[in-house]
Design an enzyme around this catalytic site. Structure first.
Site, PDB file in Angstrom:
ATOM      1  N   GLY A   5      39.370   5.760  60.572  1.00 44.14           N
ATOM      2  CA  GLY A   5      40.334   5.648  59.467  1.00 44.14           C
ATOM      3  C   GLY A   5      40.502   4.252  58.900  1.00 44.14           C
TER       4      GLY A   5
ATOM      5  N   GLY B  72      37.621   2.409  58.425  1.00 48.48           N
ATOM      6  CA  GLY B  72      36.228   2.082  58.089  1.00 48.48           C
ATOM      7  C   GLY B  72      35.986   1.960  56.594  1.00 48.48           C
ATOM      8  N   ASP B  73      34.806   1.499  56.289  1.00 44.34           N
ATOM      9  CA  ASP B  73      34.381   1.302  54.905  1.00 44.34           C
ATOM     10  C   ASP B  73      34.441   2.615  54.108  1.00 44.34           C
ATOM     11  OD1 ASP B  73      32.749  -0.050  52.737  1.00 44.34           O
ATOM     12  OD2 ASP B  73      31.348   1.518  53.349  1.00 44.34           O
TER      13      ASP B  73
ATOM     14  N   LYS C  73      38.066   3.773  53.360  1.00 38.54           N
ATOM     15  CA  LYS C  73      38.748   2.965  52.350  1.00 38.54           C
ATOM     16  C   LYS C  73      38.146   3.147  50.958  1.00 38.54           C
ATOM     17  CE  LYS C  73      38.637  -0.795  55.043  1.00 38.54           C
ATOM     18  NZ  LYS C  73      38.876  -2.121  55.606  1.00 38.54           N
TER      19      LYS C  73
ATOM     20  N   ASP D 192      26.640  16.365  53.205  1.00 37.08           N
ATOM     21  CA  ASP D 192      25.500  15.737  52.567  1.00 37.08           C
ATOM     22  C   ASP D 192      25.996  15.482  51.149  1.00 37.08           C
ATOM     23  OD1 ASP D 192      23.168  15.196  51.040  1.00 37.08           O
ATOM     24  OD2 ASP D 192      21.980  16.057  52.661  1.00 37.08           O
ATOM     25  N   HIS D 193      26.337  14.228  50.858  1.00 41.89           N
ATOM     26  CA  HIS D 193      27.072  13.988  49.614  1.00 41.89           C
ATOM     27  C   HIS D 193      26.254  14.341  48.370  1.00 41.89           C
ATOM     28  CE1 HIS D 193      25.051  10.107  50.080  1.00 41.89           C
ATOM     29  NE2 HIS D 193      25.173   9.968  48.768  1.00 41.89           N
TER      30      HIS D 193
ATOM     31  N   LYS E  30      27.283  16.420  44.340  1.00 41.65           N
ATOM     32  CA  LYS E  30      27.024  15.863  43.013  1.00 41.65           C
ATOM     33  C   LYS E  30      27.028  16.960  41.948  1.00 41.65           C
ATOM     34  CE  LYS E  30      24.208  11.947  44.567  1.00 41.65           C
ATOM     35  NZ  LYS E  30      24.672  10.730  43.897  1.00 41.65           N
TER      36      LYS E  30
ATOM     37  N   HIS F 226      18.961  14.798  52.093  1.00 41.79           N
ATOM     38  CA  HIS F 226      19.221  14.993  50.656  1.00 41.79           C
ATOM     39  C   HIS F 226      18.113  15.777  49.950  1.00 41.79           C
ATOM     40  CE1 HIS F 226      22.113  12.059  51.759  1.00 41.79           C
ATOM     41  NE2 HIS F 226      21.332  11.006  51.639  1.00 41.79           N
TER      42      HIS F 226
END
Ligand code: NAD
Length: 486
Positions: free
Chosen positions: A14, A16-17, A20, A179-180, A184, A242
């Site tokens: 919480g 972490g990069d 944030k 899996d971002h 998309k 991806h």
């Protein structure tokens, strides 16, 4: 106002990069849109020593750019609590349990829990195990779910071990593997274009499609990530996840309904038909590359980058041909290509349709129609079709119909993380990677990696700023094809 979602959402990692930069702003957007109203609480946890005030200040800073109304932001932040916990410290989970119960009573959370693992992958199994043994999975809740960051394993074997560990606690339908790319807008648009237009739906097979190309090219080199990247390479960093998830949308059967269960089943028909290559198959169908300097020598070659071993055999570029043993795709190559230090940053799919037999005579010059789905950096669709040339003779030429996502649509498009957190809260797994697909992708990639590990390659073999090694072009030329995006 949409229907309110009731849940406790706990972020491991919480401070972490990722939390944030992406996670807190995403949750705030869901609050502003009314998906979260009153019955929610967010817990941030990490090893850091932070007071509640300091944590609130961290969240405030992280959502700063999207605050339109201070009072509304403070109302949101009041739902946040922080707890210091070393994820491997069993005893610490009792405090977390007490906090969960307190928040449940305060916000009437109905026992609903989502745990988001935004920590290093080596902690994933430990956290899952302790969530169960220390009683943090509720019996009375409508749901207990797990959102898990990438990478999901580093080989089939490690992924299977991780999956077995998770399955001790969570069933497949409770696990949301991120899996971002699946979050998309233009990746989700593949389904809309394909299944929303009978024209394409009917033609989405070997009778009409000559080949399909997926390109994920990056301009940047390895930057500061060599420690990780040199052990992964483009194959494991970009292809296994991806690229294969995009392939899933392209190669899948038509789902009976547009629900996660049917979508996964339809994708798995395709994944199960993917040819896993033996050594000869790998050598015939896959090429690897590693970047050299750029043309004027102002960019370093991979081997000279910080933290890269001087004799590294790591791949910074992969191109390959995938084949599906199915009646839909028999004989249709799916070409994939990804790499660092390429000419442009570009994520796109090019569907190359077959050329018609010309009734106009050979001189008319018919070409292959191409449907291009442009994903990044600019979303859009190009459709290249044959039309008449403006000459006296009856000749044809291709014209490209172009649509680009408007600035208004860009503004309205949720960030992938916002969409994924929303979907997980909603219990919709359509845009998450399921185990079967992940497992096959690993088996596919492991087979390639094994051959590469056993065979030395002369690197570097492509110039920074190009589109990869010549062997990548040759691969398509063997079939009489060429990359649409050059
Ligand atoms: P980070 O290093 O910035 O943050 C890690 C967090 O874990 C911190 O909050 C840290 O305090 C906490 N932590 C470390 N050891 C701990 C321990 N023993 N007990 C409890 N907490 C501990 O990492 P990040 O960039 O936020 O990435 C988190 C995860 O997300 C990783 O799995 C990463 O692969 C994945 N990821 C990150 C990004 C990104 O853009 N940052 C993108 C995709 C995936």
């Amino acid at each position: 106002m949409p229907a309110e979602i009731t849940t406790l959402l706990t972020f491991f990692g919480g401070t972490g990069d990722l939390a944030k930069r992406k996670l807190y702003p995403s949750v705030y957007n869901l609050f502003k849109k009314g998906y979260l109203q009153e019955h929610f609480a967010i817990v941030g946890t990490s090893r850091a020593d932070l007071t509640e005030e300091e944590f609130h200040e961290m969240v405030r800073t992280s959502i700063h750019d999207s605050i339109e109304d201070e009072a509304n932001a403070e109302e949101f932040i009041a739902h946040f609590r922080y707890i210091k916990l070393d994820v491997a410290d069993k005893d610490g989970y009792a405090d977390m349990l007490a906090l969960n119960n307190e928040l449940d009573a305060k916000f009437n959370l109905k026992g609903n829990r989502i745990y988001y693992m935004s920590v290093a992958p080596r902690f994933f199994s430990t956290i899952a195990k302790l969530l169960k043994s220390e009683g943090l999975i509720t019996e009375n809740g409508e749901f207990n779910r797990l959102m898990i960051e990438k990478p999901f394993g580093s080989s089939y074997e490690t992924a299977e071990q991780l999956n077995n560990d998770l399955n001790e606690v969570f069933d497949e339908d409770q696990i949301f593997r991120i899996d971002h790319y699946l979050g998309k807008e233009m990746v989700q648009n593949i389904a809309a274009v394909r299944f929303g237009n009978p024209l394409f739906d009917a033609a989405w097979n070997k009778d009409y499609i000559q080949n399909i190309q997926v390109t994920l090219s990056e301009v940047l080199g390895v930057e500061e990530r060599a420690g990780y990247y040199d052990t992964a390479g483009a194959l494991r960093d970009m292809v296994q996840n991806h690229t294969m998830q995009i392939i899933g949308w392209l190669a899948m059967e038509k789902p009976a309904t547009f629900t996660d269960k049917d979508i996964r089943a339809a994708k798995n028909v395709a994944f199960n038909a993917l040819s896993i290559y033996d050594e000869a198959g790998v050598k015939k169908n896959f090429v690897r590359g590693q970047y050299g300097e750029n043309a004027d020598g102002t960019q370093k070659k991979y081997l000279d980058e910080d933290d890269v071993p001087a004799d590294s055999q790591n791949n910074t570029f992969v191109a390959g041909r995938l084949q599906f043993r199915s009646s839909r795709w028999e004989g249709v190559p799916f070409y994939i290509r990804t790499g660092k230090r390429l000419k442009t940053k570009q994520t796109r799919v090019d569907v190359v349709f077959k050329k018609g037999t010309s009734i106009f005579g050979d001189a008319a010059g018919l070409d292959n129609p191409v449907l291009s789905i442009l994903i990044d950096p600019v979303g859009g669709i190009d459709f290249k079709i044959n039309a008449k040339d403006t000459t006296t003779e009856f000749q044809t030429r291709t014209n490209t119909l172009h649509w680009e996502v408007s600035p208004l649509d860009v503004e309205r498009t949720p960030e992938p993380y916002e969409r994924m957190i929303h979907d997980a809260m909603d219990g919709n797994g359509s845009n998450f990677a399921d185990w079967n697909g992940v497992a096959i992708a690993w088996k596919f990639v492991d087979a390639i990696q094994k051959v590469w590990d056993e065979n030395h390659e002369e690197f570097p073999n492509y110039v920074s700023g190009s589109m990869g090694p010549k062997a990548s072009d040759d691969l398509l030329a063997e079939d009489g094809n060429e990359w649409i995006y050059k």
